[in-house]
Design a protein around this motif. Structure first.
Motif, PDB file in Angstrom:
ATOM      1  N   ASP A 237       0.705  -1.108  -0.076  1.00 23.79           N
ATOM      2  CA  ASP A 237       0.019  -0.044  -0.070  1.00 23.79           C
ATOM      3  C   ASP A 237       0.816   1.253  -0.124  1.00 23.79           C
ATOM      4  OD1 ASP A 237       0.863  -0.211   2.589  1.00 23.79           O
ATOM      5  OD2 ASP A 237      -0.941  -0.362   3.544  1.00 23.79           O
ATOM      6  N   ASP A 238       2.193   1.034   0.257  1.00 30.48           N
ATOM      7  CA  ASP A 238       3.052   2.343   0.526  1.00 30.48           C
ATOM      8  C   ASP A 238       3.627   2.550  -1.069  1.00 30.48           C
ATOM      9  OD1 ASP A 238       4.893   0.336   0.028  1.00 30.48           O
ATOM     10  OD2 ASP A 238       6.011   0.866   1.838  1.00 30.48           O
ATOM     11  N   GLY A 239       3.299   1.726  -1.837  1.00 31.90           N
ATOM     12  CA  GLY A 239       3.805   1.981  -3.398  1.00 31.90           C
ATOM     13  C   GLY A 239       5.042   1.531  -3.806  1.00 31.90           C
ATOM     14  N   THR A 240       5.585   0.368  -2.995  1.00 35.42           N
ATOM     15  CA  THR A 240       6.639  -0.574  -3.034  1.00 35.42           C
ATOM     16  C   THR A 240       6.376  -1.711  -3.615  1.00 35.42           C
ATOM     17  OG1 THR A 240       6.826  -1.306  -0.755  1.00 35.42           O
ATOM     18  CG2 THR A 240       8.197   0.646  -1.303  1.00 35.42           C
ATOM     19  N   ALA A 241       7.489  -2.378  -4.185  1.00 34.91           N
ATOM     20  CA  ALA A 241       6.911  -3.786  -4.847  1.00 34.91           C
ATOM     21  C   ALA A 241       7.794  -4.862  -4.213  1.00 34.91           C
ATOM     22  CB  ALA A 241       7.053  -3.597  -6.260  1.00 34.91           C
ATOM     23  N   CYS A 242       7.183  -6.132  -4.045  1.00 34.52           N
ATOM     24  CA  CYS A 242       7.893  -7.152  -3.601  1.00 34.52           C
ATOM     25  C   CYS A 242       7.895  -8.512  -4.656  1.00 34.52           C
ATOM     26  CB  CYS A 242       7.337  -7.598  -2.212  1.00 34.52           C
ATOM     27  SG  CYS A 242       8.349  -8.906  -1.426  1.00 34.52           S
ATOM     28  N   GLY A 243       8.843  -8.641  -5.173  1.00 30.55           N
ATOM     29  CA  GLY A 243       8.994  -9.937  -5.982  1.00 30.55           C
ATOM     30  C   GLY A 243       8.467 -11.154  -5.472  1.00 30.55           C
ATOM     31  N   VAL A 244       8.189 -12.399  -6.027  1.00 31.53           N
ATOM     32  CA  VAL A 244       8.117 -13.616  -5.446  1.00 31.53           C
ATOM     33  C   VAL A 244       9.278 -14.597  -6.081  1.00 31.53           C
ATOM     34  CG1 VAL A 244       6.509 -15.322  -5.056  1.00 31.53           C
ATOM     35  CG2 VAL A 244       5.541 -13.141  -5.235  1.00 31.53           C
ATOM     36  N   SER A 333      -8.993  -2.083  -5.753  1.00 35.53           N
ATOM     37  CA  SER A 333      -9.309  -1.155  -4.704  1.00 35.53           C
ATOM     38  C   SER A 333      -8.865   0.207  -4.805  1.00 35.53           C
ATOM     39  CB  SER A 333      -9.145  -1.635  -3.281  1.00 35.53           C
ATOM     40  OG  SER A 333      -7.833  -1.840  -3.027  1.00 35.53           O
ATOM     41  N   THR A 334      -9.375   1.270  -4.054  1.00 34.36           N
ATOM     42  CA  THR A 334      -8.936   2.613  -4.207  1.00 34.36           C
ATOM     43  C   THR A 334      -7.478   2.699  -3.399  1.00 34.36           C
ATOM     44  OG1 THR A 334     -10.095   2.943  -2.026  1.00 34.36           O
ATOM     45  CG2 THR A 334     -11.056   3.565  -4.052  1.00 34.36           C
ATOM     46  N   THR A 335      -7.438   1.556  -2.372  1.00 29.41           N
ATOM     47  CA  THR A 335      -5.957   1.654  -1.789  1.00 29.41           C
ATOM     48  C   THR A 335      -5.321   1.045  -2.959  1.00 29.41           C
ATOM     49  OG1 THR A 335      -7.080   1.334   0.208  1.00 29.41           O
ATOM     50  CG2 THR A 335      -4.546   0.745  -0.112  1.00 29.41           C
ATOM     51  N   GLY A 336      -5.431   0.030  -3.684  1.00 32.13           N
ATOM     52  CA  GLY A 336      -4.549  -0.654  -4.489  1.00 32.13           C
ATOM     53  C   GLY A 336      -4.216   0.446  -5.692  1.00 32.13           C
ATOM     54  N   PHE A 337      -5.362   1.330  -6.211  1.00 31.69           N
ATOM     55  CA  PHE A 337      -5.181   2.093  -7.061  1.00 31.69           C
ATOM     56  C   PHE A 337      -4.258   3.200  -6.703  1.00 31.69           C
ATOM     57  CE2 PHE A 337      -6.132   6.032  -9.300  1.00 31.69           C
ATOM     58  CZ  PHE A 337      -6.242   5.803 -10.608  1.00 31.69           C
ATOM     59  N   SER A 338      -4.102   3.731  -5.386  1.00 37.45           N
ATOM     60  CA  SER A 338      -3.376   4.688  -5.070  1.00 37.45           C
ATOM     61  C   SER A 338      -1.897   4.208  -4.839  1.00 37.45           C
ATOM     62  CB  SER A 338      -3.794   5.407  -3.651  1.00 37.45           C
ATOM     63  OG  SER A 338      -5.130   5.757  -3.606  1.00 37.45           O
ATOM     64  N   ALA A 339      -1.700   2.735  -4.559  1.00 39.05           N
ATOM     65  CA  ALA A 339      -0.569   2.222  -4.699  1.00 39.05           C
ATOM     66  C   ALA A 339       0.263   2.230  -5.801  1.00 39.05           C
ATOM     67  CB  ALA A 339      -0.659   0.999  -3.859  1.00 39.05           C
ATOM     68  N   LEU A 340      -0.644   1.826  -6.926  1.00 38.43           N
ATOM     69  CA  LEU A 340      -0.281   1.718  -8.369  1.00 38.43           C
ATOM     70  C   LEU A 340       0.260   3.159  -8.909  1.00 38.43           C
ATOM     71  CD1 LEU A 340       0.143  -0.368 -10.528  1.00 38.43           C
ATOM     72  CD2 LEU A 340      -2.326   0.034 -11.129  1.00 38.43           C
ATOM     73  N   LYS A 341      -0.683   4.177  -8.695  1.00 36.90           N
ATOM     74  CA  LYS A 341      -0.410   5.388  -8.945  1.00 36.90           C
ATOM     75  C   LYS A 341       0.845   6.115  -8.382  1.00 36.90           C
ATOM     76  CE  LYS A 341      -2.122  10.092  -8.987  1.00 36.90           C
ATOM     77  NZ  LYS A 341      -0.759  10.743  -8.321  1.00 36.90           N
ATOM     78  N   GLY A 342       1.215   5.458  -7.152  1.00 36.38           N
ATOM     79  CA  GLY A 342       2.764   5.932  -6.483  1.00 36.38           C
ATOM     80  C   GLY A 342       3.643   5.122  -7.242  1.00 36.38           C
ATOM     81  N   ILE A 343       3.609   3.942  -7.480  1.00 33.85           N
ATOM     82  CA  ILE A 343       4.707   3.197  -8.488  1.00 33.85           C
ATOM     83  C   ILE A 343       4.826   3.956  -9.888  1.00 33.85           C
ATOM     84  CG2 ILE A 343       5.024   1.336  -9.825  1.00 33.85           C
ATOM     85  CD1 ILE A 343       4.312  -0.345  -7.780  1.00 33.85           C
ATOM     86  N   VAL A 344       3.800   4.329 -10.674  1.00 29.20           N
ATOM     87  CA  VAL A 344       4.155   4.994 -11.765  1.00 29.20           C
ATOM     88  C   VAL A 344       4.695   6.331 -11.820  1.00 29.20           C
ATOM     89  CG1 VAL A 344       2.579   5.954 -13.876  1.00 29.20           C
ATOM     90  CG2 VAL A 344       2.021   3.552 -12.880  1.00 29.20           C
ATOM     91  N   SER A 345       4.053   7.123 -10.527  1.00 28.18           N
ATOM     92  CA  SER A 345       4.589   8.250 -10.556  1.00 28.18           C
ATOM     93  C   SER A 345       6.162   8.303 -10.340  1.00 28.18           C
ATOM     94  CB  SER A 345       3.884   9.203  -9.294  1.00 28.18           C
ATOM     95  OG  SER A 345       2.518   9.303  -9.628  1.00 28.18           O
ATOM     96  N   GLY A 346       6.601   7.469  -9.470  1.00 28.02           N
ATOM     97  CA  GLY A 346       8.143   7.543  -9.243  1.00 28.02           C
ATOM     98  C   GLY A 346       9.113   6.623 -10.318  1.00 28.02           C
ATOM     99  N   ALA A 347       8.557   6.068 -11.267  1.00 26.44           N
ATOM    100  CA  ALA A 347       9.105   5.322 -12.091  1.00 26.44           C
ATOM    101  C   ALA A 347       9.149   6.161 -13.693  1.00 26.44           C
ATOM    102  CB  ALA A 347       8.670   3.948 -12.157  1.00 26.44           C
ATOM    103  N   ARG A 348      10.182   5.482 -14.455  1.00 24.11           N
ATOM    104  CA  ARG A 348      10.275   6.005 -15.724  1.00 24.11           C
ATOM    105  C   ARG A 348       9.612   4.445 -16.409  1.00 24.11           C
ATOM    106  NH1 ARG A 348      16.079   7.336 -17.623  1.00 24.11           N
ATOM    107  NH2 ARG A 348      15.061   8.061 -19.265  1.00 24.11           N
ATOM    108  N   SER A 349       8.659   4.810 -17.660  1.00 21.61           N
ATOM    109  CA  SER A 349       8.046   3.823 -18.283  1.00 21.61           C
ATOM    110  C   SER A 349       8.480   3.833 -19.682  1.00 21.61           C
ATOM    111  CB  SER A 349       6.608   3.835 -17.931  1.00 21.61           C
ATOM    112  OG  SER A 349       6.156   3.872 -16.844  1.00 21.61           O
ATOM    113  N   PHE A 350       8.526   2.685 -20.041  1.00 18.25           N
ATOM    114  CA  PHE A 350       8.932   2.401 -21.520  1.00 18.25           C
ATOM    115  C   PHE A 350       8.443   1.222 -22.071  1.00 18.25           C
ATOM    116  CE2 PHE A 350      12.383   4.413 -19.569  1.00 18.25           C
ATOM    117  CZ  PHE A 350      12.644   5.520 -20.282  1.00 18.25           C
TER     118      PHE A 350
END
Length: 372
Positions: A237-244, A333-350
C-alpha cells in the motif's frame, strides 16, 4: 522413478463435509461449495468406512466381501476419492516423515515443505532459490505431499487437499503458493511481471505469456542485476513492490542454450496445467523484500529488428499495469489504485520492442546505467 504408495495414507472427511441419508439415499453436503452430492450405495459405503478411519487396504478388502473383485474395488475407490478431493470433501490424516523436510524463504514469507520421500521432496525443492536452515521453526505457509497410487496428494494444515500428477507437482505447488501469497494481507494487489534490482532500485518487466520475461530476466541476471522473481510482483500500500522469487521458469526453447552456458544445471522437466513443459533454474542471492520501482518496461517481442525503447506517459503506463493487475477478490481497490499510482509516478515507463534478448539486455543495461 517415484514408487507408487497408498498403504499408509488415511483419508478422512473434510471439516465442512457432512454425510446424510434421505429416504435411504446417501448424500454429501459441502458447506464450502454449498452443494449436495448424491452417492450410490457403494460410494456411501466407501465414505462411511473412511469416516470411521479405515485404511484404503481395508476398504478394498471389505468391498471384496460384497462380491466386488479387488481390481473393480480399487477402481471404484480411486474414482470416488478423486472426485471427492477435487470437490474439497476429503482431507488426509497421516504422520509425515520429518526427515524429508525443507524450509524456504519466498519474498517476505517462510515456506515449510514436507514429503514422504526424498524424490518427492526434490521435485518441490527445485522451485525455491533461497533455503532456510531453521526447518523446525514456525512457517507462514506449510505444504505436505505424499503419493496415492500414481497421483500426488498435497495440502497443509491451513489449506485443503489437492491432487496432481508427479510431473505437474512443482508447477501446481507454485500456483497454489502464489494464490496463497496474493490472498495474504501483506499486499494490496499483484502484477504479472518479472522483477529485478539494480543498485537497490527496482525494474519491472511486464508482458503477456510468450513475451520473453523469463529469458530476458536471465540475461539481466547475467548482466549483474539481482533477481527478484519472474512471474508475480506483490504491491504494497506504500507503493513499493515485492517480487516472489521462485526459481526462474524456463520453457523448452531456452533449454539447449542454458545447458551449454551452465554445465551444472539440473534440468528436471515439469509439466504445467496448460501442458507446457518447463524447467527451473535456482538463481543465487535472490532479492527478498520490497523495492522502490525506478523502471517499468512493457515487452513487445517481434520477429525481427533492432531493439527500441519508446517512452510512455504515466496514464498509458497506468492503464497497461491495470490490465495486468489482479487481487484476491478480483477487484482493484482504491488503496490498490493509489499504490499503483505511486509506482507509476516514481518510475520511468517504456515500451521495449525487441527480437533478441541479448540485444534487449544491452539496451536495458544502458538505460539503468543512465546511458540511454
Amino acid at each position: 522413478m517415484l514408487e507408487k504408495s497408498s498403504a499408509e495414507v488415511v483419508l478422512k472427511p473434510a471439516i465442512d463435509a457432512v454425510f446424510a441419508l434421505f429416504d435411504g439415499q446417501p448424500v454429501l453436503f459441502s458447506a464450502t461449495g454449498q452443494k449436495i452430492y448424491q452417492l450410490d450405495q457403494v460410494g456411501g459405503f466407501i465414505w462411511c468406512r473412511l469416516a470411521q478411519g479405515a485404511s484404503l487396504a481395508a476398504v478394498y478388502h471389505e468391498l471384496g466381501t460384497l462380491d466386488i473383485g479387488e481390481p473393480v474395488a480399487r477402481q471404484f475407490v480411486r474414482q470416488a476419492i478423486s472426485a471427492w478431493i477435487d470437490r474439497g470433501l476429503l482431507d488426509v490424516d497421516r504422520r509425515m516423515s520429518t526427515n524429508c523436510a525443507f524450509s524456504a524463504v519466498l519474498g517476505r514469507h517462510r515456506i515449510s515443505v514436507r514429503a514422504e520421500s526424498r524424490h518427492l521432496l526434490q521435485r518441490m525443492v527445485s522451485l525455491f532459490c533461497a533455503s532456510d536452515n531453521n526447518v523446525g521453526g514456525q512457517a507462514d505457509i506449510a505444504v505436505e505431499a505424499m503419493m496415492l497410487d500414481d497421483h500426488v496428494l498435497f495440502g497443509g494444515s491451513d489449506a485443503g487437499l489437492h491432487r496432481c500428477g508427479v510431473e505437474a507437482l512443482a508447477p501446481t505447488i507454485k500456483a497454489h503458493l502464489t494464490d496463497r501469497l496474493i490472498r495474504s494481507d501483506r499486499s494490496v494487489f499483484a502484477l504479472h511481471a518479472a522483477s529485478l534490482a539494480k543498485n537497490g532500485a527496482g525494474l519491472l518487466l511486464c508482458g503477456e505469456a510468450g513475451a520473453g520475461k523469463s529469458t530476458l530476466t536471465l540475461q539481466l541476471v547475467d548482466a549483474e542485476f539481482q533477481y527478484s522473481g519472474d512471474d508475480v510482483v506483490l504491491v504494497n500500500d506504500d507503493g513499493t513492490a515485492c517480487g516472489v522469487p521462485f526459481a526462474l521458469t524456463l520453457k523448452e526453447g531456452s533449454w539447449e542454450w542454458l545447458s551449454a552456458s551452465r554445465s551444472n544445471w539440473d534440468g528436471v522437466t515439469h509439466r504445467r496445467a496448460d501442458g507446457a513443459h518447463v524447467r527451473y533454474l535456482q538463481v543465487p542471492n535472490a532479492h527478498n523484500g520490497s523495492l522502490s520501482v525506478n523502471w517499468i518496461i512493457f515487452l513487445n517481442r517481434v520477429a525481427s529488428g533492432s531493439p527500441k525503447l519508446t517512452a510512455l506517459n504515466q496514464l498509458d503506463s497506468m492503464k497497461r499495469l491495470i490490465e495486468g493487475a489482479f487481487a484476491a477478490d478480483g477487484r482493484l481497490s482504491t488503496t490498490g489504485f493509489s499504490a499503483l499510482k505511486g509506482i507509476v509516478s516514481g518510475a520511468r515507463s517504456f515500451l521495449l520492442t525487441y527480437c533478441e534478448a541479448v540485444e534487449a539486455r544491452e539496451l536495458l543495461v544502458d538505460l539503468c546505467d543512465g546511458k540511454a
